[in-house]
Write a protein that holds these residues in place. Structure first.
Motif, PDB file in Angstrom:
ATOM      1  N   ALA A  31      61.354 -38.064  43.839  1.00  0.00           N
ATOM      2  CA  ALA A  31      61.859 -37.107  42.848  1.00  0.00           C
ATOM      3  C   ALA A  31      63.278 -37.476  42.406  1.00  0.00           C
ATOM      4  CB  ALA A  31      61.826 -35.690  43.423  1.00  0.00           C
ATOM      5  N   LEU A  32      64.109 -37.896  43.358  1.00  0.00           N
ATOM      6  CA  LEU A  32      65.479 -38.287  43.000  1.00  0.00           C
ATOM      7  C   LEU A  32      65.492 -39.547  42.144  1.00  0.00           C
ATOM      8  CD1 LEU A  32      67.349 -37.596  46.360  1.00  0.00           C
ATOM      9  CD2 LEU A  32      67.621 -36.327  44.208  1.00  0.00           C
ATOM     10  N   PHE A  33      64.646 -40.518  42.472  1.00  0.00           N
ATOM     11  CA  PHE A  33      64.587 -41.741  41.666  1.00  0.00           C
ATOM     12  C   PHE A  33      64.153 -41.423  40.232  1.00  0.00           C
ATOM     13  CE2 PHE A  33      63.472 -44.229  45.768  1.00  0.00           C
ATOM     14  CZ  PHE A  33      64.813 -44.330  46.095  1.00  0.00           C
ATOM     15  N   ALA A  34      63.259 -40.429  40.090  1.00  0.00           N
ATOM     16  CA  ALA A  34      62.764 -40.057  38.757  1.00  0.00           C
ATOM     17  C   ALA A  34      63.787 -39.212  37.990  1.00  0.00           C
ATOM     18  CB  ALA A  34      61.454 -39.282  38.882  1.00  0.00           C
ATOM     19  N   HIS A  35      64.828 -38.733  38.679  1.00  0.00           N
ATOM     20  CA  HIS A  35      65.869 -37.906  38.045  1.00  0.00           C
ATOM     21  C   HIS A  35      67.233 -38.470  38.442  1.00  0.00           C
ATOM     22  CE1 HIS A  35      62.277 -35.344  38.336  1.00  0.00           C
ATOM     23  NE2 HIS A  35      62.709 -34.778  37.222  1.00  0.00           N
ATOM     24  N   PRO A  36      67.584 -39.635  37.873  1.00  0.00           N
ATOM     25  CA  PRO A  36      68.804 -40.337  38.315  1.00  0.00           C
ATOM     26  C   PRO A  36      70.081 -39.532  38.160  1.00  0.00           C
ATOM     27  CG  PRO A  36      67.854 -41.351  36.336  1.00  0.00           C
ATOM     28  CD  PRO A  36      66.845 -40.393  36.848  1.00  0.00           C
ATOM     29  N   GLU A  37      70.118 -38.632  37.175  1.00  0.00           N
ATOM     30  CA  GLU A  37      71.333 -37.834  37.000  1.00  0.00           C
ATOM     31  C   GLU A  37      71.519 -36.885  38.188  1.00  0.00           C
ATOM     32  OE1 GLU A  37      67.993 -35.369  35.847  1.00  0.00           O
ATOM     33  OE2 GLU A  37      68.499 -37.465  35.423  1.00  0.00           O
ATOM     34  N   GLN A  38      70.408 -36.382  38.742  1.00  0.00           N
ATOM     35  CA  GLN A  38      70.508 -35.498  39.905  1.00  0.00           C
ATOM     36  C   GLN A  38      70.812 -36.293  41.173  1.00  0.00           C
ATOM     37  OE1 GLN A  38      68.585 -31.902  40.147  1.00  0.00           O
ATOM     38  NE2 GLN A  38      67.435 -32.121  38.250  1.00  0.00           N
ATOM     39  N   LEU A  39      70.286 -37.509  41.251  1.00  0.00           N
ATOM     40  CA  LEU A  39      70.624 -38.391  42.357  1.00  0.00           C
ATOM     41  C   LEU A  39      72.127 -38.668  42.351  1.00  0.00           C
ATOM     42  CD1 LEU A  39      69.972 -40.262  44.715  1.00  0.00           C
ATOM     43  CD2 LEU A  39      69.218 -41.994  43.063  1.00  0.00           C
ATOM     44  N   ALA A  40      72.676 -38.909  41.189  1.00  0.00           N
ATOM     45  CA  ALA A  40      74.124 -39.151  41.077  1.00  0.00           C
ATOM     46  C   ALA A  40      74.915 -37.908  41.484  1.00  0.00           C
ATOM     47  CB  ALA A  40      74.467 -39.560  39.648  1.00  0.00           C
ATOM     48  N   ASP A  41      74.447 -36.725  41.069  1.00  0.00           N
ATOM     49  CA  ASP A  41      75.128 -35.479  41.442  1.00  0.00           C
ATOM     50  C   ASP A  41      75.125 -35.286  42.956  1.00  0.00           C
ATOM     51  OD1 ASP A  41      75.558 -34.987  38.783  1.00  0.00           O
ATOM     52  OD2 ASP A  41      74.015 -33.429  38.605  1.00  0.00           O
ATOM     53  N   LEU A  42      74.007 -35.586  43.584  1.00  0.00           N
ATOM     54  CA  LEU A  42      73.888 -35.409  45.032  1.00  0.00           C
ATOM     55  C   LEU A  42      74.796 -36.389  45.774  1.00  0.00           C
ATOM     56  CD1 LEU A  42      72.560 -33.950  47.384  1.00  0.00           C
ATOM     57  CD2 LEU A  42      70.606 -35.503  47.190  1.00  0.00           C
ATOM     58  N   ARG A  43      74.857 -37.620  45.275  1.00  0.00           N
ATOM     59  CA  ARG A  43      75.773 -38.596  45.883  1.00  0.00           C
ATOM     60  C   ARG A  43      77.224 -38.118  45.765  1.00  0.00           C
ATOM     61  NH1 ARG A  43      73.012 -43.220  46.970  1.00  0.00           N
ATOM     62  NH2 ARG A  43      71.429 -43.964  45.516  1.00  0.00           N
ATOM     63  N   ALA A  44      77.560 -37.542  44.618  1.00  0.00           N
ATOM     64  CA  ALA A  44      78.933 -37.120  44.350  1.00  0.00           C
ATOM     65  C   ALA A  44      79.317 -35.869  45.129  1.00  0.00           C
ATOM     66  CB  ALA A  44      79.122 -36.878  42.848  1.00  0.00           C
ATOM     67  N   ASP A  45      78.335 -35.047  45.470  1.00  0.00           N
ATOM     68  CA  ASP A  45      78.624 -33.777  46.153  1.00  0.00           C
ATOM     69  C   ASP A  45      77.609 -33.548  47.276  1.00  0.00           C
ATOM     70  OD1 ASP A  45      79.253 -31.266  46.995  1.00  0.00           O
ATOM     71  OD2 ASP A  45      78.879 -30.262  45.078  1.00  0.00           O
ATOM     72  N   PRO A  46      77.901 -34.043  48.489  1.00  0.00           N
ATOM     73  CA  PRO A  46      76.981 -33.858  49.612  1.00  0.00           C
ATOM     74  C   PRO A  46      76.735 -32.393  49.958  1.00  0.00           C
ATOM     75  CG  PRO A  46      78.620 -35.548  50.112  1.00  0.00           C
ATOM     76  CD  PRO A  46      79.057 -34.881  48.851  1.00  0.00           C
ATOM     77  N   GLY A  47      77.599 -31.502  49.466  1.00  0.00           N
ATOM     78  CA  GLY A  47      77.389 -30.079  49.703  1.00  0.00           C
ATOM     79  C   GLY A  47      76.128 -29.542  49.039  1.00  0.00           C
ATOM     80  N   LEU A  48      75.564 -30.330  48.129  1.00  0.00           N
ATOM     81  CA  LEU A  48      74.318 -29.922  47.464  1.00  0.00           C
ATOM     82  C   LEU A  48      73.079 -30.229  48.311  1.00  0.00           C
ATOM     83  CD1 LEU A  48      75.077 -31.269  43.851  1.00  0.00           C
ATOM     84  CD2 LEU A  48      75.019 -28.857  44.567  1.00  0.00           C
ATOM     85  N   LEU A  49      73.267 -30.903  49.457  1.00  0.00           N
ATOM     86  CA  LEU A  49      72.121 -31.446  50.185  1.00  0.00           C
ATOM     87  C   LEU A  49      71.147 -30.381  50.661  1.00  0.00           C
ATOM     88  CD1 LEU A  49      70.621 -33.842  51.372  1.00  0.00           C
ATOM     89  CD2 LEU A  49      72.087 -33.692  53.393  1.00  0.00           C
ATOM     90  N   ASP A  50      71.622 -29.306  51.260  1.00  0.00           N
ATOM     91  CA  ASP A  50      70.707 -28.293  51.788  1.00  0.00           C
ATOM     92  C   ASP A  50      69.830 -27.714  50.685  1.00  0.00           C
ATOM     93  OD1 ASP A  50      71.649 -28.718  54.294  1.00  0.00           O
ATOM     94  OD2 ASP A  50      72.639 -26.780  54.534  1.00  0.00           O
ATOM     95  N   GLY A  51      70.447 -27.386  49.556  1.00  0.00           N
ATOM     96  CA  GLY A  51      69.677 -26.861  48.433  1.00  0.00           C
ATOM     97  C   GLY A  51      68.729 -27.892  47.864  1.00  0.00           C
ATOM     98  N   ALA A  52      69.177 -29.160  47.824  1.00  0.00           N
ATOM     99  CA  ALA A  52      68.317 -30.235  47.321  1.00  0.00           C
ATOM    100  C   ALA A  52      67.085 -30.389  48.192  1.00  0.00           C
ATOM    101  CB  ALA A  52      69.097 -31.545  47.271  1.00  0.00           C
ATOM    102  N   LEU A  53      67.258 -30.265  49.503  1.00  0.00           N
ATOM    103  CA  LEU A  53      66.127 -30.398  50.424  1.00  0.00           C
ATOM    104  C   LEU A  53      65.092 -29.302  50.169  1.00  0.00           C
ATOM    105  CD1 LEU A  53      65.190 -32.150  52.825  1.00  0.00           C
ATOM    106  CD2 LEU A  53      66.250 -30.459  54.332  1.00  0.00           C
ATOM    107  N   GLU A  54      65.543 -28.075  49.956  1.00  0.00           N
ATOM    108  CA  GLU A  54      64.598 -26.977  49.671  1.00  0.00           C
ATOM    109  C   GLU A  54      63.902 -27.200  48.339  1.00  0.00           C
ATOM    110  OE1 GLU A  54      63.849 -24.775  52.035  1.00  0.00           O
ATOM    111  OE2 GLU A  54      65.318 -25.895  53.217  1.00  0.00           O
ATOM    112  N   GLU A  55      64.629 -27.742  47.345  1.00  0.00           N
ATOM    113  CA  GLU A  55      64.007 -28.023  46.055  1.00  0.00           C
ATOM    114  C   GLU A  55      62.981 -29.148  46.183  1.00  0.00           C
ATOM    115  OE1 GLU A  55      63.551 -27.935  41.671  1.00  0.00           O
ATOM    116  OE2 GLU A  55      63.524 -26.630  43.438  1.00  0.00           O
TER     117      GLU A  55
END
Length: 402
Positions: free
Chosen positions: A255-279
């Motif tokens: 899913a992250l590879f298919a949405h590179p802008e979100q992959l970049a956001d997650l790399r830039a802000d590790p605080g998004l990780l918990d929410g990203a995992l649930e998504e």
């Protein structure tokens, strides 16, 4: 007046159903919550779709998991109803389920799970070291990382020797997605022999592992797991303890590879990780449908009658893409509040190992993204090989480069 609808062939609705079942489920959901279907493997069963209908079905006592006592076990598995590998809580209803879950939960505690974090990090780092050493800067993310991490963790937790783990991989693959009835029967002959020997060894020389603890677990009334229940529960923990995490990591990274802008956001802000995992769990979770339920009687849902004795699947993959529950559900959004998804089930069979899977997922994804800032997919999505069947959703291999 309740209806008995015509059967729908899922592959006729979409030849691409195995790779992308979500449009098919959405079409079915638009017609109603219950459908008589033929699966890609040729099985005929009843499918429940939609978030509210699925949650309701999970808690309906008329939809049983106790096939050994109430149904024809041959509808779902190539094994005798008294086979010891079936003597576990996922194949039971209350009060048996309540008793088995209580005995296992006494030992599979939050404290035991939390204590695994340093070892999970160590295993993760060792696997990433091995990937990083590849001069081609390529790997198969499933076989080099997503599979060996949870398999090592669950085998160490349970106390399975390292040399036996590759055998367990083959057994697990066959059990969750059988290649043939004969191969499935062979696995069900091999597993009890191995686990009986392992349990006898642990009984004679207990360790600090979960299996040793389960052997000696006794509740206040003196109840304990029987020999068959120890075999069944051990196999359930081994399979459920790694299959979800393997495909949570694989599907999440796809899913992250298919949405590179979100992959970049997650790399830039590790605080998004918990929410990203649930998504990731909501958007493309590792378990597409529940394990098979048995209709103990005629069950009416949404104006449709499911006949007594039918096999019923609850479609978690569709429940978590229902616009009645999640706005724009087909959009992957790591900032979404994805709480309320049922990727780990719902009700009394809710996954006991969900906290372990989440912890493994957090450690694995954070470490992977930190170590490989240029990681990207390296395969045509259409050419990926999917796990057979409708239970586990995931790919057998996931080529990556960096």
């Amino acid at each position: 007046m309740a209806l008995r609808p015509a059967m729908i062939d899922l592959l006729e609705l979409s030849p691409d159903f195995v790779r992308d079942p979500y449009p098919v489920y959405a079409r079915l959901r638009a017609r109603g919550p219950v459908h008589h279907v033929r699966t890609p493997d040729g099985e005929e069963l009843w499918l429940v779709v939609g978030h509210e209908a699925c949650r309701t079905a999970f808690t309906d006592p008329r939809l049983s998991r106790d096939w050994r006592r109430s149904g024809d076990i041959g509808q779902i598995i190539n094994a005798d109803r008294d086979h010891p590998v079936l003597a576990h809580m996922l194949m039971s209803d209350p009060p048996d389920h309540t008793r088995l879950r209580r005995l296992v939960a006494r030992e599979f505690t939050p404290r035991r799970i939390e204590s695994l974090a340093p070892r999970i990090q160590q295993i993760t780092d060792e696997l990433l070291d091995a990937m990083e050493a590849n001069p081609r800067r390529r790997a198969d993310l499933v076989n080099d990382f997503a599979f060996p991490l949870p398999m090592t963790v669950i085998c160490e937790l349970l106390g399975v020797p390292e040399l036996d783990r590759e055998a367990f991989r083959g057994w697990s693959n066959e059990i969750v997605a059988r290649s043939s009835p004969e191969a499935e029967a062979a696995v069900y002959a091999e597993v009890p022999r191995y686990l009986t020997e392992l349990i006898d060894a642990k009984r004679a020389a207990p360790g600090d592992d979960l299996l040793s603890a389960m052997i000696h677990a006794v509740d206040e009334g003196g109840d304990r797991l029987s020999p068959d229940e120890l075999i069944g529960m051990s196999l359930l923990i081994l399979i459920a303890g790694h299959e979800t995490t393997v495909n949570m990591i694989g599907n999440g990274m796809r899913a992250l590879f298919a949405h590179p802008e979100q992959l970049a956001d997650l790399r830039a802000d590790p605080g998004l990780l918990d929410g990203a995992l649930e998504e990731m769990l909501r958007y493309d979770g590792p378990v597409e449908t529940c394990t098979e339920r048995l209709a103990l009687e005629d069950v009416e849902m949404g104006g449709v009658v499911i006949p007594a004795g039918s096999t019923v699947l609850i479609t978690m993959a569709d429940a978590d893409r229902d616009p009645a529950r999640f706005e724009e559900p087909d959009r992957f959004d790591i900032r979404r509040d994805a709480r309320g998804h049922i990727a780990f089930g719902h009700g009394l069979h809710y996954c006991l190992g969900a906290p372990l899977a989440r912890m493994e997922g957090r450690i694995a994804l954070r470490s992977l993204l930190e170590r490989f800032p240029d990681l990207d997919g390296d395969a045509d999505e259409a050419k990926l090989v999917w796990v057979r069947g409708m239970l586990i959703r995931g790919v057998r291999e996931l080529p990556v480069r960096w």
